[in-house]
Scaffold this active site. Structure first.
Site, PDB file in Angstrom:
ATOM      1  N   SER A 138      -3.318  14.055   3.347  1.00  0.00           N
ATOM      2  CA  SER A 138      -3.788  13.469   4.191  1.00  0.00           C
ATOM      3  C   SER A 138      -3.592  13.910   5.936  1.00  0.00           C
ATOM      4  CB  SER A 138      -3.933  12.283   4.049  1.00  0.00           C
ATOM      5  OG  SER A 138      -3.551  11.341   4.994  1.00  0.00           O
ATOM      6  N   TYR A 151       3.808   5.203   4.542  1.00  0.00           N
ATOM      7  CA  TYR A 151       2.973   6.114   2.968  1.00  0.00           C
ATOM      8  C   TYR A 151       3.594   7.590   4.255  1.00  0.00           C
ATOM      9  CZ  TYR A 151      -2.050   8.134   1.806  1.00  0.00           C
ATOM     10  OH  TYR A 151      -2.423   9.059   1.576  1.00  0.00           O
ATOM     11  N   LYS A 155       3.804  10.891   2.819  1.00  0.00           N
ATOM     12  CA  LYS A 155       3.002  12.405   3.031  1.00  0.00           C
ATOM     13  C   LYS A 155       3.826  13.560   4.260  1.00  0.00           C
ATOM     14  CE  LYS A 155      -0.730  10.966   0.255  1.00  0.00           C
ATOM     15  NZ  LYS A 155      -0.564  11.415  -0.821  1.00  0.00           N
TER      16      LYS A 155
END
Length: 335
Positions: A138, A151, A155
């Site tokens: 991402s 998150y 990541k």
């Protein structure tokens, strides 16, 4: 010649769209996820394409389950050619509102799930001296945003893991390749099933792309895995370049806009599911499909992706020029 492809998180969203895209090419596909209803629905769609498909209910946070999945897949479909790490979960909330248990669970699925998948399949690929591992990342692997600390942290960790592993494989001159695909905002069910402690319904930050855009990028990366990573969408390119040049400015901008831009303005439904501990598409839930709730706002094409896949040199030059422009703007702003 068809390959054996494994996709984690394949019951919905990017994982489901990616599995379908591989199947359209005639590849044999193994679907790995927790949600059995979602898995069976995804498998039914793929069977209509006339290819072999295997569903393997698995919690990727548990290494023993992942290792067993790898063994079963190779026993039933054959040697794994491509492994795609997609599965994740998270918590939409301020950091102060997340419990240690919630944070640990989100990290174990979203980061360690990638590590366990890679750890389980890589030795087999190395013995054959061939194979490809694709990590679905991402823009948030480089640029953190508010309300998504779990998150973003996972990541960022995945990005570091990917780079370190790639260096090791290059040192060994291995025939196994690993690459990463950095995604933009995508219209997936995550905004309807991730644990949310926000007052309003969560949303991706526009511009939003359909899961099929992401899926095409993953398949392309699997076909061209020597490149260390791919950026999908002009918004990803702009975000990563800006973060490299003026990260402090982005901190302030996101501090002002990052709360409202991730919420729709509508109150969160009282029956909003949470897939942190159990799948929302499991026996007590329903199939959510690949798409989320934002079809009317999502783009089904990406011009940046089209250029990057067909003219990589031109895409790289454009990114470099954009970086120079951002740097010049930053210098001028400081005067």
């Amino acid at each position: 010649m068809s390959r054996v492809v494994v996709v984690t998180g394949a019951s919905g969203g990017i994982g489901r769209a990616t599995a379908t895209e591989f199947a359209r090419r005639g590849d044999r596909v193994a679907l790995v996820a927790r949600g059995e209803l979602g898995l069976e629905a995804a498998a039914a769609q793929i069977r209509e394409l006339g290819v072999d498909v295997l569903t393997v209910p698995t919690d990727v946070a548990e290494y023993d389950q992942v290792a067993a999945a790898v063994e079963r897949i190779e026993d039933e479909l054959g040697p794994i050619d491509v492994w795609v790490n997609v599965a994740f979960t998270s918590v939409f909330a301020r950091f102060d509102d997340i419990t240690p248990e919630e944070y640990r669970r989100a990290t174990e699925v979203t980061y360690l799930g990638y590590v366990w998948g890679t750890m389980a399949v890589l030795p087999r690929m190395k013995r054959r001296n061939r194979g490809t591992i694709v990590h679905v990342g991402s823009a948030l692997a480089y640029r953190g945003i508010p309300l998504q600390t779990a998150y973003c942290g996972a990541k960022h960790a995945t990005q570091g893991f990917h780079e370190a592993l790639r260096c090791e494989l290059l040192h060994e001159r291995s025939g196994v390749h690993v690459t990463m695909v950095q995604m933009p905002a995508v219209n997936t069910p995550q905004f309807s099933w991730v644990l949310s402690k926000l007052p309003e319904h969560a949303q991706p930050v526009p511009p939003i792309f359909q899961p099929e855009v992401a899926a095409r990028a993953v398949v392309f990366a699997a076909d061209h895995p020597r490149r260390r990573e791919y950026w999908v969408g002009s918004s990803t390119v702009g975000t990563l370049l800006a973060n490299a040049v003026v990260p402090g400015l982005l901190d302030r901008y996101l501090g002002r806009t990052g709360f409202s831009s991730q919420q729709t303005g509508d109150l969160k439904p009282e029956d909003h599911p949470a897939n942190l501990w159990k799948p929302a598409d499991g026996p007590d839930g329903r199939d959510f499909g690949a798409h989320g709730a934002f079809d009317d706002r999502a783009n089904s094409r990406s011009t940046q992706q089209w250029v990057a896949h067909r003219y990589p040199q031109l895409s790289g030059a454009a990114a470099a020029l954009a970086g120079v422009g951002l740097a010049a703007w930053a210098v001028a702003r400081r005067r």
